[in-house]
Structure formats: structure tokens, C-alpha cells
Design an enzyme around this catalytic site. Structure first.
Site, PDB file in Angstrom:
ATOM      1  N   ASN A  35       0.581  -1.148  -0.034  1.00  0.00           N
ATOM      2  CA  ASN A  35      -0.027  -0.085   0.098  1.00  0.00           C
ATOM      3  C   ASN A  35       1.091   1.298   0.097  1.00  0.00           C
ATOM      4  O   ASN A  35       0.659   2.535   0.668  1.00  0.00           O
ATOM      5  CB  ASN A  35      -1.033   0.074   1.198  1.00  0.00           C
ATOM      6  CG  ASN A  35      -2.159   1.254   1.253  1.00  0.00           C
ATOM      7  OD1 ASN A  35      -3.157   0.825   0.040  1.00  0.00           O
ATOM      8  ND2 ASN A  35      -2.643   2.024   2.097  1.00  0.00           N
ATOM      9  N   SER A 124      -5.676   2.253  17.466  1.00  0.00           N
ATOM     10  CA  SER A 124      -6.517   3.047  16.304  1.00  0.00           C
ATOM     11  C   SER A 124      -7.786   3.574  17.280  1.00  0.00           C
ATOM     12  O   SER A 124      -8.030   2.653  18.135  1.00  0.00           O
ATOM     13  CB  SER A 124      -7.367   2.503  15.443  1.00  0.00           C
ATOM     14  OG  SER A 124      -8.370   3.346  14.942  1.00  0.00           O
ATOM     15  N   TYR A 148     -11.240  -4.788  11.223  1.00  0.00           N
ATOM     16  CA  TYR A 148     -10.083  -3.995  11.082  1.00  0.00           C
ATOM     17  C   TYR A 148      -9.641  -3.572  12.120  1.00  0.00           C
ATOM     18  O   TYR A 148      -8.385  -3.734  12.910  1.00  0.00           O
ATOM     19  CB  TYR A 148     -10.259  -2.828  10.147  1.00  0.00           C
ATOM     20  CG  TYR A 148      -8.640  -1.690  10.288  1.00  0.00           C
ATOM     21  CD1 TYR A 148      -7.694  -2.102  10.165  1.00  0.00           C
ATOM     22  CD2 TYR A 148      -9.367  -0.593  11.278  1.00  0.00           C
ATOM     23  CE1 TYR A 148      -6.607  -1.669  10.643  1.00  0.00           C
ATOM     24  CE2 TYR A 148      -8.337  -0.139  11.498  1.00  0.00           C
ATOM     25  CZ  TYR A 148      -7.056  -0.091  11.639  1.00  0.00           C
ATOM     26  OH  TYR A 148      -6.107   1.104  11.701  1.00  0.00           O
ATOM     27  N   LYS A 152      -6.962  -4.475  15.341  1.00  0.00           N
ATOM     28  CA  LYS A 152      -6.007  -3.353  16.024  1.00  0.00           C
ATOM     29  C   LYS A 152      -5.521  -4.528  17.691  1.00  0.00           C
ATOM     30  O   LYS A 152      -5.006  -4.322  18.696  1.00  0.00           O
ATOM     31  CB  LYS A 152      -6.447  -2.625  15.858  1.00  0.00           C
ATOM     32  CG  LYS A 152      -6.532  -2.113  14.238  1.00  0.00           C
ATOM     33  CD  LYS A 152      -4.583  -1.546  14.399  1.00  0.00           C
ATOM     34  CE  LYS A 152      -4.057  -1.570  12.788  1.00  0.00           C
ATOM     35  NZ  LYS A 152      -2.705  -1.918  13.461  1.00  0.00           N
TER      36      LYS A 152
HETATM   37  P1  NAD Z   1      -0.580   2.607   4.766  1.00  0.00           P
HETATM   38  O1  NAD Z   1      -0.690   1.818   4.333  1.00  0.00           O
HETATM   39  O2  NAD Z   1       0.792   3.803   4.576  1.00  0.00           O
HETATM   40  O3  NAD Z   1       0.648   2.344   5.900  1.00  0.00           O
HETATM   41  C1  NAD Z   1       1.399   0.338   5.602  1.00  0.00           C
HETATM   42  C2  NAD Z   1       2.476   0.202   5.085  1.00  0.00           C
HETATM   43  O4  NAD Z   1       2.396  -1.087   5.873  1.00  0.00           O
HETATM   44  C3  NAD Z   1       2.225   0.133   4.034  1.00  0.00           C
HETATM   45  O5  NAD Z   1       3.516   0.726   3.214  1.00  0.00           O
HETATM   46  C4  NAD Z   1       2.094  -1.179   3.367  1.00  0.00           C
HETATM   47  O6  NAD Z   1       2.944  -1.089   2.035  1.00  0.00           O
HETATM   48  C5  NAD Z   1       2.835  -1.980   4.334  1.00  0.00           C
HETATM   49  N1  NAD Z   1       2.794  -3.560   4.576  1.00  0.00           N
HETATM   50  C6  NAD Z   1       1.355  -3.913   5.131  1.00  0.00           C
HETATM   51  N2  NAD Z   1       1.372  -4.784   4.843  1.00  0.00           N
HETATM   52  C7  NAD Z   1       2.210  -5.750   5.049  1.00  0.00           C
HETATM   53  C8  NAD Z   1       3.086  -6.356   4.847  1.00  0.00           C
HETATM   54  N3  NAD Z   1       2.780  -7.615   5.337  1.00  0.00           N
HETATM   55  N4  NAD Z   1       4.355  -6.157   5.539  1.00  0.00           N
HETATM   56  C9  NAD Z   1       4.949  -5.769   5.047  1.00  0.00           C
HETATM   57  N5  NAD Z   1       4.184  -4.599   4.716  1.00  0.00           N
HETATM   58  C10 NAD Z   1       3.261  -4.071   5.401  1.00  0.00           C
HETATM   59  O7  NAD Z   1      -1.111   3.006   6.298  1.00  0.00           O
HETATM   60  P2  NAD Z   1      -1.300   4.358   7.524  1.00  0.00           P
HETATM   61  O8  NAD Z   1      -2.036   5.293   7.454  1.00  0.00           O
HETATM   62  O9  NAD Z   1       0.358   4.349   7.484  1.00  0.00           O
HETATM   63  O10 NAD Z   1      -1.327   3.499   8.448  1.00  0.00           O
HETATM   64  C11 NAD Z   1      -0.496   2.827   9.594  1.00  0.00           C
HETATM   65  C12 NAD Z   1      -0.365   2.496  11.046  1.00  0.00           C
HETATM   66  O11 NAD Z   1      -1.032   2.755  10.966  1.00  0.00           O
HETATM   67  C13 NAD Z   1      -1.403   0.649  10.054  1.00  0.00           C
HETATM   68  O12 NAD Z   1      -1.188   0.010  11.513  1.00  0.00           O
HETATM   69  C14 NAD Z   1      -2.243   1.578  10.615  1.00  0.00           C
HETATM   70  O13 NAD Z   1      -3.871   0.587  11.093  1.00  0.00           O
HETATM   71  C15 NAD Z   1      -2.861   2.229  11.977  1.00  0.00           C
HETATM   72  N6  NAD Z   1      -4.088   3.562  11.637  1.00  0.00           N
HETATM   73  C16 NAD Z   1      -3.396   4.406  10.996  1.00  0.00           C
HETATM   74  C17 NAD Z   1      -4.532   5.212  10.687  1.00  0.00           C
HETATM   75  C18 NAD Z   1      -4.555   6.463   9.754  1.00  0.00           C
HETATM   76  O14 NAD Z   1      -6.241   6.874   9.866  1.00  0.00           O
HETATM   77  N7  NAD Z   1      -4.308   6.338   8.807  1.00  0.00           N
HETATM   78  C19 NAD Z   1      -5.447   5.612  12.472  1.00  0.00           C
HETATM   79  C20 NAD Z   1      -4.771   4.522  12.800  1.00  0.00           C
HETATM   80  C21 NAD Z   1      -4.216   3.634  13.167  1.00  0.00           C
HETATM   81  C1  WQD Z   2     -14.590  11.086   8.733  1.00  0.00           C
HETATM   82  C2  WQD Z   2     -15.631  12.010   9.177  1.00  0.00           C
HETATM   83  C3  WQD Z   2     -17.763  10.300   8.008  1.00  0.00           C
HETATM   84  C4  WQD Z   2     -16.080  10.608   3.895  1.00  0.00           C
HETATM   85  C5  WQD Z   2     -11.405   5.648   9.532  1.00  0.00           C
HETATM   86  C6  WQD Z   2     -11.802   4.763  10.397  1.00  0.00           C
HETATM   87  C7  WQD Z   2     -10.647   4.537  11.261  1.00  0.00           C
HETATM   88  C8  WQD Z   2      -9.243   5.393  11.322  1.00  0.00           C
HETATM   89  C9  WQD Z   2      -9.317   6.509  10.379  1.00  0.00           C
HETATM   90  C10 WQD Z   2      -7.434   3.495  11.234  1.00  0.00           C
HETATM   91  C11 WQD Z   2     -16.890  10.780   9.619  1.00  0.00           C
HETATM   92  C12 WQD Z   2     -17.138  12.577   6.847  1.00  0.00           C
HETATM   93  C13 WQD Z   2     -15.949  10.956   5.079  1.00  0.00           C
HETATM   94  C14 WQD Z   2     -16.402  11.074   3.078  1.00  0.00           C
HETATM   95  C15 WQD Z   2     -18.056  11.523   5.295  1.00  0.00           C
HETATM   96  N1  WQD Z   2      -8.730   4.563  10.387  1.00  0.00           N
HETATM   97  N2  WQD Z   2     -16.922  11.173   5.871  1.00  0.00           N
HETATM   98  N3  WQD Z   2     -17.285  11.647   3.711  1.00  0.00           N
HETATM   99  O1  WQD Z   2     -14.736   6.764   9.635  1.00  0.00           O
HETATM  100  O2  WQD Z   2     -13.226   8.944  11.602  1.00  0.00           O
HETATM  101  O3  WQD Z   2     -11.931   6.486  10.329  1.00  0.00           O
HETATM  102  O4  WQD Z   2      -9.788   6.227   9.071  1.00  0.00           O
HETATM  103  O5  WQD Z   2      -7.096   3.315  11.736  1.00  0.00           O
HETATM  104  O6  WQD Z   2     -10.364   3.332  11.695  1.00  0.00           O
HETATM  105  O7  WQD Z   2     -12.713   4.349  10.624  1.00  0.00           O
HETATM  106  O8  WQD Z   2     -12.593   9.299   9.223  1.00  0.00           O
HETATM  107  O9  WQD Z   2     -12.401  10.284   7.349  1.00  0.00           O
HETATM  108  O10 WQD Z   2     -13.513   8.012   6.789  1.00  0.00           O
HETATM  109  O11 WQD Z   2     -14.437   9.642   8.483  1.00  0.00           O
HETATM  110  O12 WQD Z   2     -18.777  12.486   5.218  1.00  0.00           O
HETATM  111  O13 WQD Z   2     -16.198  10.516   1.472  1.00  0.00           O
HETATM  112  O14 WQD Z   2     -16.186  12.472   7.476  1.00  0.00           O
HETATM  113  O15 WQD Z   2     -18.740  10.554   8.356  1.00  0.00           O
HETATM  114  O16 WQD Z   2     -17.233  11.712  10.326  1.00  0.00           O
HETATM  115  P1  WQD Z   2     -13.774   7.691  10.121  1.00  0.00           P
HETATM  116  P2  WQD Z   2     -12.350   9.035   7.667  1.00  0.00           P
END
Ligand code: NAD
Ligand code: WQD
Length: 338
Positions: A35, A124, A148, A152
Site C-alpha cells: 500500500n 487506533s 479491522y 487492532k
Molecule cells: P499505510 O497503508 O499507508 O502504511 C502501512 C504500510 O505497511 C504500507 O506501506 C504497506 O505497504 C505496509 N505493509 C502492509 N502490510 C505489510 C506486510 N504484510 N509486510 C510488510 N509491509 C506491509 O497506513 P498508515 O495510514 O500509514 O497506517 C500505519 C499504521 O497506523 C497501520 O497499522 C494502521 O492500522 C494504523 N492506523 C492508521 C490510521 C489512519 O487513518 N491512517 C489510523 C489509526 C491507526
Molecule cells: C471522517 C468523517 C465521515 C468520507 C476511519 C477509520 C478509523 C481510522 C481513520 C484507521 C466521518 C465523514 C467521510 C466522505 C464524509 N483508520 N465522511 N464523506 O471514519 O473517522 O475513521 O479512518 O485506524 O479506523 O474508521 O474517518 O475520514 O472516513 O471520516 O462525510 O467521503 O467524515 O462520515 O464523519 P473515520 P473518515
């Protein structure tokens, strides 16, 4: 410290690698690019002025991971590698458990084999499910509403059990991110969603750039000031800095296990985010109100007091910074998305 970063080419990982190097840490990345893009490595090198050592492997490949860990002998691991789409996790739950739970178990096992003592884990706010009230503190009940989120939460349990195991020398910082957004202020790195974005912030920037016709505002009848969903949007650079602070906290050794909310402590609505982006972009960004998105909650924003105190860290960037940096990045992304 020697820090092994899993998923270090991803959105949060790439920004954290930059902050780790800026803080003087030695970094090595493992990444399978499922990704993320290979050219992010060159961007990290441009920002830091240093060559980045990266091994292309899947964290579920125990032999490959062990070989890297033996060769590098890291002091700490920051574990980002995971699959992160809520909607995809409902369609292919087994893959999510395989990567997010199985991959984390393999990593912990390898860490034990090479005597690596510290882990920082990406959890998360989704583990809270539908919070009873806001702001959400770490003591709030957990109960994720999708596969998901459950992967976590299980990752958290797995890590705590490894810390508590007899004779274990592991210490862990479990970081519960709220909504990471924004991009590196250089315009060289940011989020790279594949296909149509699920998340609001990239959908807004793509609409502002003319790649989407309008933003779909999911729900305007929530019990929030303007009826739209309220979230705690945290700049990815602030989030990255919290990881450096978490490593410092673990290395001091006061706590063997930390579970911390990473947010700003302030919620913004969907309409407030759209308005702020519109002001930054300099023109109105079209949107249409639609029904609620299945599985969404009305509001979720953090009480970050514990992280502020324990890490000596706080989110500093404003919503304007978030929008300005995300917009700079959107305009610089090589090639149109989708
Ligand atoms: P991302 O997808 O941009 O980064 C994850 C990276 O891990 C990617 O580069 C992907 O290629 C790599 N990866 C996935 N599976 C792999 C595997 N099996 N082996 C090696 N590499 C692998 O995601 P992000 O937004 O940077 O998120 C990073 C972390 O934070 C994740 O664990 C995600 O669950 C967590 N998180 C993200 C968010 C968010 O909204 N971005 C929110 C809360 C928690
Ligand atoms: C934010 C707000 C939507 C898209 C998600 C995951 C969470 C975390 C972060 C990894 C909400 C609204 C969204 C759109 C909209 N990821 N919305 N139009 O849902 O808070 O969190 O991403 O851990 O696990 O659930 O984030 O950015 O999708 O939404 O109106 O096209 O925007 O309803 O109120 P969310 P989001």
C-alpha cells in the site's frame, strides 16, 4: 537507538522515519509496498539527506524478518505494517487477521529471538467503537465495530501478553491514533490512497483538485453542532513526533506498558473541515449531503492528557496547517489518482 520500522514507506511510517532520523536515530525499514510506492524512499532520502536502508519483505515471512533482525539487532521496533481499510476488512476479514494479528505475532516472536526490548505499536481510536462520551480517555470501554478494529484490539492484547510473560524484558507503547491527516510541509510526502478514498481528507483534496465532482457528506442529523460527524484530525507530523517521544519514554524504563491516545483534544465537523480547506484552496469545494455511512459514529475526539504528560508531547499544528500541507501535497502528487 537502532530502530526497525515496519511499514516505513506508508503514510504515518514515512513521516515517522523522517522524524526519527532528524532526532538522531539509526533507522532500517521493512516493507512489502502493498500500500505504498517505492519512490517514497527517495523522497525520505531527499528530506533527510541520508541513505535509507530498506528490506523488501512481508512481515509474515518469518525467515526473512528474522534474517534482517539478526543482522541489524535493533534496540526497538516501530510497527506500522498493517492493512487499514475498515470497509475492505468486512469483505476480507481473514486477510486482515492474517496480516494484522498474524504479522504482529511473527514480529513479536522474532523480536524475542533477537532480544529486542521495545515496541511501539500503531493502534487506533477505532478500538473504542461507539464511545459513550467525548473526549475519549484511555480508560473508556473498548468494543470495535468492525474486523479491522478487532485486529487492532487483538494486536494490543498480544503485545500486553508478551510484556507480561514470565521473564519478558519487552516494553511497549500502544498508540491509539485518532484521525491522521495532513502531509509533510515540504510537499514531498503525504497520503497516497489507492482508488476512491474512503477517508474524508483525501476525498476533499481530490475534489478541490477537480478529480472528483463533489464531496459526499455522510449524514447531517448527528447530535453535533452542525449535524455532521465530528472527529479529532491530527497532523501526521505531530503524530510522527509522538513516536519519537514514545521511544524516549520506553528507553527511560519507568513504564513497561503505555497505552496512549494520540489526538489534539479538539473535534471538527465535516463541514468545518470542508470550509477550512476551501479557504486554503481559495474557492468553494462542492459538496452534497447524503445519508449516514453504515458503521459511522457521530463524534469521536480524544482526551490526549495522558500522552501529553507521559511523553512531554502535544499536537501543535492547526487545522489550517493540516489543510495547507495536504493541499500542497495534493498538487504535487506524481500522476492523477484513479
Ligand atoms: P499505510 O497503508 O499507508 O502504511 C502501512 C504500510 O505497511 C504500507 O506501506 C504497506 O505497504 C505496509 N505493509 C502492509 N502490510 C505489510 C506486510 N504484510 N509486510 C510488510 N509491509 C506491509 O497506513 P498508515 O495510514 O500509514 O497506517 C500505519 C499504521 O497506523 C497501520 O497499522 C494502521 O492500522 C494504523 N492506523 C492508521 C490510521 C489512519 O487513518 N491512517 C489510523 C489509526 C491507526
Ligand atoms: C471522517 C468523517 C465521515 C468520507 C476511519 C477509520 C478509523 C481510522 C481513520 C484507521 C466521518 C465523514 C467521510 C466522505 C464524509 N483508520 N465522511 N464523506 O471514519 O473517522 O475513521 O479512518 O485506524 O479506523 O474508521 O474517518 O475520514 O472516513 O471520516 O462525510 O467521503 O467524515 O462520515 O464523519 P473515520 P473518515
Amino acid at each position: 537507538m537502532k530502530v526497525l520500522v515496519t511499514g516505513g514507506a506508508g503514510f504515518v511510517g514515512s513521516h515517522t522515519v523522517v522524524e526519527l532520523i532528524a532526532a538522531g536515530h539509526d533507522v532500517r525499514v521493512v516493507e512489502n509496498f502493498c500500500n505504498s510506492e517505492r519512490w517514497i524512499v527517495e523522497r525520505i532520502e531527499r528530506i533527510t539527506g541520508q541513505t535509507l536502508v530498506l528490506d523488501e519483505l512481508d512481515i509474515r515471512d518469518r525467515a526473512a524478518l528474522l534474517a534482517v533482525a539478526r543482522d541489524y539487532a535493533p534496540d526497538a521496533v516501530i510497527h506500522f505494517a498493517a492493512l487499514k481499510s475498515v470497509s475492505e476488512s468486512t469483505e476480507m476479514p481473514a486477510s486482515y487477521y492474517d496480516v494484522n494479528v498474524g504479522g504482529t505475532a511473527t514480529l513479536l516472536d522474532v523480536m524475542q529471538q533477537v532480544g529486542c526490548k521495545h515496541i511501539v505499536f500503531s493502534s487506533s481510536a477505532t478500538v473504542y467503537g461507539q464511545p459513550e462520551s467525548c473526549p475519549v480517555a484511555e480508560t473508556a470501554a473498548v468494543g470495535p465495530g468492525n474486523p479491522y478494529g478487532r485486529t487492532k484490539l487483538i494486536g494490543e492484547w498480544l503485545i500486553r501478553d508478551c510484556v507480561a510473560a514470565p521473564g519478558s524484558t519487552l516494553s511497549a507503547a500502544i498508540l491509539r491514533y485518532f484521525n491522521p491527516v495532513g502531509a509533510h510541509p515540504s510537499g514531498l510526502m503525504g497520503e497516497l490512497p489507492r482508488g476512491v478514498p474512503n477517508n474524508l481528507a483525501p476525498y476533499i483534496t481530490q475534489t478541490a483538485a477537480g478529480q472528483r465532482d463533489y464531496i459526499r457528506v455522510f449524514g447531517d442529523d448527528y447530535a453535533t453542532p452542525d449535524g455532521t460527524g465530528v472527529r479529532d484530525y491530527i497532523h501526521v507530523v505531530d503524530l510522527a513526533k509522538a513516536h519519537v517521544a514514545a521511544l524516549n519514554a520506553l528507553s527511560v524504563g519507568t513504564d513497561r506498558e503505555l497505552t496512549l491516545n494520540l489526538g489534539t483534544g479538539r473535534g471538527y465537523s465535516v463541514l468545518e473541515l470542508i470550509e477550512t480547506f476551501s479557504a486554503v484552496v481559495g474557492h468553494p469545494i462542492p459538496y452534497q449531503r447524503q445519508g449516514r455511512r453504515a458503521g459511522d459514529i457521530g463524534e469521536c475526539w480524544a482526551d490526549p492528557a495522558l500522552a501529553n504528560r507521559v511523553l512531554g508531547w502535544r499536537a501543535e499544528k492547526s487545522l489550517q496547517d493540516i489543510c495547507a500541507d495536504a493541499w500542497r501535497w495534493q498538487q504535487a502528487i506524481p500522476g492523477a489518482v484513479d
